[in-house]
Write an enzyme that holds these catalytic residues in place. Structure first.
Site, PDB file in Angstrom:
ATOM      1  N   HIS A 190    -136.478 -12.276 129.803  1.00 41.04           N
ATOM      2  CA  HIS A 190    -136.044 -11.200 128.922  1.00 41.04           C
ATOM      3  C   HIS A 190    -134.538 -10.970 128.969  1.00 41.04           C
ATOM      4  CE1 HIS A 190    -135.464  -8.364 132.321  1.00 41.04           C
ATOM      5  NE2 HIS A 190    -136.447  -9.057 132.872  1.00 41.04           N
ATOM      6  N   ASP A 191    -133.990 -10.610 127.826  1.00 44.57           N
ATOM      7  CA  ASP A 191    -132.596 -10.205 127.671  1.00 44.57           C
ATOM      8  C   ASP A 191    -131.592 -11.327 127.901  1.00 44.57           C
ATOM      9  OD1 ASP A 191    -132.629  -6.942 127.525  1.00 44.57           O
ATOM     10  OD2 ASP A 191    -134.214  -7.689 128.833  1.00 44.57           O
ATOM     11  N   GLY A 219    -133.890 -13.054 134.012  1.00 45.76           N
ATOM     12  CA  GLY A 219    -133.534 -12.040 133.039  1.00 45.76           C
ATOM     13  C   GLY A 219    -132.062 -11.672 133.021  1.00 45.76           C
TER      14      GLY A 219
END
Length: 239
Positions: free
Chosen positions: A115-116, A133
């Site tokens: 994520h991100d 992440g």
């Protein structure tokens, strides 16, 4: 041209596709996800499932439309054009910003982008690479088989990371790194030479990207732009 989607693939609500994409058997793509054109997405790829966070919601987005506005809430997945995404690749939704993958990348079997993350253009992730992440992999970087990138790490443009390495901090642009933890062992001479950089310019570039010394030598415009952006974000200096 129309997209070619295998009948066993699952395309959830909130997924936007460009043109001429090939999506293979048993691929799962859930929204909010925006994918450009001319991508090859292989069998069993999983794109857009929730971030790996014990406290985060885990909606069954393959059944229900996503909740929230990705423009305001800062989540989602964005993928560009012309990528080759091999079987069992996975990428998670963002939590504070969309997880983004650029264009013309090559992502081998079972690579994972958490994520991100922000992945640039022309990036290669070898089989079983895991990018933690909030990490950044800048354009033209190449990560070998089984590389592990700790969350919040930065890998500079054109960097090559050797197979099995563990990246725990920043990797300077156009360098070669190896080991656990990864350490710089030299410049990516082959990659720079293929992009029209002379041996003399490579010699001048080495102290600039590794020690933050000297001036940026004359380089092809694409490379100069990447290095100027890297320095502007405060990444230039000793590693």
């Amino acid at each position: 041209m129309a997209n070619r989607i295998h009948p066993t693939a699952v395309i959830g609500d909130g997924v936007e596709l460009g043109d001429n994409n090939d999506i293979g058997p048993y691929a799962v793509i859930v929204g909010p996800t925006v994918i450009g054109s001319d991508n090859w997405i292989g069998p069993h790829c999983v794109i857009g499932t929730p971030a790996s966070d014990r406290g985060a919601p885990h909606p069954a987005a393959w059944h229900d439309a996503p909740v929230g506005d990705p423009e305001q809430d800062g989540f989602g997945v964005r993928i560009g054009d012309g990528n080759r995404i091999r079987e069992f690749f996975s990428v998670h939704q963002g939590t504070k910003r969309p997880t983004t993958i650029g264009s013309n990348g090559y992502f081998l079997r079972s690579a994972h982008v958490a994520h991100d993350c922000r992945i640039g253009d022309g990036v290669t992730l070898g089989s079983n690479v895991v990018v933690g992440g909030h990490s950044e992999v800048w354009s033209l970087a190449n990560l070998g088989l089984g590389v592990v990138v700790h969350q919040h790490s930065r890998i500079g443009p054109g960097a090559m990371v050797g197979m099995g390495a563990a990246v725990t901090r920043e990797v300077p642009p156009f360098t070669i790194s190896r080991g656990v933890p990864a350490r710089v062992t030299g410049m990516n001479v082959v990659g720079l030479s293929r992009r029209g950089v002379s041996p003399e310019a490579i010699a001048e570039l080495e102290p600039y990207v590794i020690q933050g010394a000297g001036e940026l030598p004359e380089l092809p415009a694409e490379l100069a732009k990447l290095l100027t952006e890297w320095a502007r974000e405060g990444h230039r200096g000793e590693h």
